[in-house]
Enzyme design. Structure first.
Site, PDB file in Angstrom:
ATOM      1  N   ASN A   1     -30.483 -24.082  -2.504  1.00  0.00           N
ATOM      2  CA  ASN A   1     -29.348 -23.447  -1.838  1.00  0.00           C
ATOM      3  C   ASN A   1     -29.189 -22.032  -2.371  1.00  0.00           C
ATOM      4  OD1 ASN A   1     -26.808 -23.464  -0.225  1.00  0.00           O
ATOM      5  ND2 ASN A   1     -25.873 -23.227  -2.247  1.00  0.00           N
TER       6      ASN A   1
ATOM      7  N   GLU B   1     -31.492 -21.205   3.601  1.00  0.00           N
ATOM      8  CA  GLU B   1     -31.172 -19.802   3.292  1.00  0.00           C
ATOM      9  C   GLU B   1     -32.424 -18.968   3.056  1.00  0.00           C
ATOM     10  OE1 GLU B   1     -27.454 -22.101   2.241  1.00  0.00           O
ATOM     11  OE2 GLU B   1     -29.603 -22.353   1.850  1.00  0.00           O
TER      12      GLU B   1
ATOM     13  N   ASP C   1      -9.382 -10.779  -3.965  1.00  0.00           N
ATOM     14  CA  ASP C   1     -10.310 -11.332  -2.987  1.00  0.00           C
ATOM     15  C   ASP C   1     -10.240 -10.543  -1.687  1.00  0.00           C
ATOM     16  OD1 ASP C   1     -12.078 -13.214  -1.586  1.00  0.00           O
ATOM     17  OD2 ASP C   1     -11.628 -14.563  -3.236  1.00  0.00           O
TER      18      ASP C   1
END
Length: 411
Positions: free
Chosen positions: A127, A190, A236
Site C-alpha cells: 500500500n 498504487e 489540516d
C-alpha cells in the site's frame, strides 16, 4: 523529481530562493504567498522545494495530461502499469536532524514531515499513502493514521499477530507517484497506477524489510509499532488546527539520501495540499455522475479547501439530472459538504461564473437540497458531536425548455 523541477523551470513556474531561509515558519510562510514552485537553495544546511504541484498547470505537467482533460483521462485509468524491481537500497543509520524538516505554524506541536509517502507491506499486499508525521527524535515519528484506511487496517493485522508493520517512506518523489498515493485505487494498485501515470512502467528498489519504493531523494525504512503517543495539534486542510490524538509511533531503522538531496515540504492547508486532497477525487466523482447523466467536468474548488466543495458541469437531458448528479457526487465522495451543478456554458473553474449561475438560475424552494444526519468530513469544524453533518446540493442549471430566458447576451 529533479526532472520534473526542470520541466517546471522551463515553463517559468519556478522561483529560486538563493538567500538563507529558516525551516521555522519562514519557508512555509513564503509558500503560502504563491502557487509557483519555490526552490530553497539554503535551508537547514540543505536544499528543499515547496509547491511542487500547487496548481492545475503544474499537475498537468506532472501527469503529462492536457489541463482540460485531466479528470476525464484519469477517470479512464486502468491501474495496469508495470512495476519493475531493480535492486536494493544501501541504508545508513537514520538521523532526521540531517533533513530540513519544517515547523509550519505557531501552534503546531513541532516539526512535521508532510510530503512523505508511506509504503507498507503485509501478506504480499503493498500500500502507499501520505500520512503527516510529527518528529519525536532523530529516528522516531508519530504518524496520523486515519482509522479504517488501508495503512491502519494493515497495522491492525500485523499487531494482531504480535508483529510490527514494515514500512518505508519516501520524500522527494516524482509528483505522479505522490498523486497515485493520494488516490483511492483498488487494493494494492498504487504502484501500478503510478507506473501507468509515469508512462507505463516504473522501477522500484527493495528495502531490507521487504518494502518496495520508487526513486526518491530520501528513503527511510522501519516499522509502525503498537506504541502510542500524543500527536498534534497540527493544521489540516481547512486551515484550522486538528486536535491532539493518541497515534502510533514509527521507528526508523535505516536511511538513504541522494548526494546533495532535495527535500520536499507540503504546506498544510496550502495550495499543494488542496490539490493533492481534491484532484484525486474528481475522477471518482466524474465516473459516479456519468452513471446518471452526461457529465462534462468536475472541480473540487480551492475555496472549498480542495475537498469539501464540488462544482459539477453537466449536459441535461431531463429536468431531474442535476439532482441525480448531486446525489451521485455525495455517494462517491462522502466528505463532500456542498455541491453545485452547472450547465455547459458555465466554467466550473471560475468562481465568478459559478456564483453567476447561482444568482440567476437558482430558486431556493425548488433547486436546493438539504440532507441532514449524514456522514461528513472529520476535518470539518461544523461536524456534530455524533460525527454527522449537513450536506447541501444546489441545482444551478437552466430549466429545460426555458433556455432562452437564461441565455446570456454575446457578441
Amino acid at each position: 523529481m529533479r526532472e520534473f523541477i526542470e520541466k517546471m523551470r522551463k515553463a517559468g513556474l519556478v522561483v529560486d530562493v538563493k538567500e538563507e531561509v529558516s525551516v521555522d515558519m519562514e519557508a512555509p510562510k513564503m509558500a503560502a504567498g504563491t502557487d509557483k514552485l519555490l526552490f530553497f537553495h539554503k535551508i537547514g544546511g540543505s536544499r528543499a522545494v515547496m509547491n511542487l504541484t500547487a496548481s492545475r498547470t503544474s499537475l498537468s505537467l506532472a501527469l503529462g495530461i492536457d489541463e482540460t482533460k485531466i479528470v476525464k483521462t484519469l477517470a479512464d485509468a486502468q491501474f495496469n502499469g508495470k512495476v519493475i524491481e531493480d535492486g536494493t537500497l544501501p541504508m545508513q543509520k537514520p538521523d532526521l536532524a540531517k533533513i530540513p524538516i519544517m515547523h509550519h505554524y505557531p501552534k503546531d506541536a513541532g516539526k512535521y514531515l508532510t510530503s512523505a509517502i508511506v509504503f507498507s507491506r503485509w501478506d504480499g499486499v503493498e500500500n502507499a499513502s501520505i500520512h503527516r508525521m510529527q518528529v519525536l527524535d532523530d529516528h522516531r515519528v508519530a504518524a496520523r493514521l486515519v482509522e479504517g484506511r488501508h495503512t491502519h487496517v494493515m497495522l491492525r493485522k500485523a499487531l494482531a499477530k504480535g508483529e510490527k508493520l514494515p514500512i518505508a517512506i519516501t520524500i522527494g518523489t516524482h509528483p505522479a507517484v505522490t498523486f497515485a498515493s493520494c488516490t483511492r485505487v483498488p487494493t494494492g494498485m498504487e504502484l501500478p497506477f503510478a507506473a501507468e501515470l509515469m508512462g507505463g512502467e516504473m522501477k522500484v528498489m527493495r528495502c531490507s524489510n521487504g518494502v518496495l519504493v520508487p526513486d526518491a531523494e530520501i528513503v527511510l525504512e522501519g516499522f509502525i509499532t503498537g506504541d502510542l503517543t500524543e500527536e498534534g495539534p497540527f493544521v489540516d486542510i481547512t486551515g484550522t488546527y486538528d486536535p491532539v490524538r493518541m497515534q502510533h509511533i514509527i521507528e526508523f531503522t535505516g536511511m538513504y539520501t541522494k548526494p546533495d538531496f532535495i527535500y520536499h515540504g507540503i504546506l498544510p492547508g496550502g495550495d499543494e495540499h488542496k490539490m493533492l486532497m481534491g484532484a484525486p477525487y474528481e475522477p471518482k466523482i466524474y465516473k459516479a455522475v456519468a452513471g446518471v447523466t452526461e457529465v462534462r467536468n468536475v472541480v473540487l474548488t480551492k475555496g472549498g479547501c480542495g475537498y469539501l466543495h464540488a462544482v459539477i458541469q453537466i449536459r441535461k437531458s431531463t429536468q431531474g439530472d442535476a439532482k441525480n448528479a448531486i446525489m451521485a457526487a455525495f455517494a462517491a465522495h462522502t466528505s463532500l459538504k456542498h455541491v453545485v451543478v452547472v450547465d455547459e456554458d458555465i466554467d466550473p473553474l471560475d468562481p465568478h461564473e459559478v456564483e453567476y449561475a447561482i444568482a440567476t438560475r437558482v430558486s431556493g424552494d425548488r433547486d436546493i437540497m438539504v440532507i441532514t444526519g449524514v456522514r461528513g468530513s472529520s476535518l470539518d469544524p461544523c461536524q456534530l458531536e455524533d460525527g454527522t453533518n449537513v450536506k447541501v446540493g444546489v441545482d444551478a442549471t437552466m430549466v429545460l425548455g426555458r433556455e432562452a430566458d437564461f441565455s446570456r447576451a454575446t457578441w
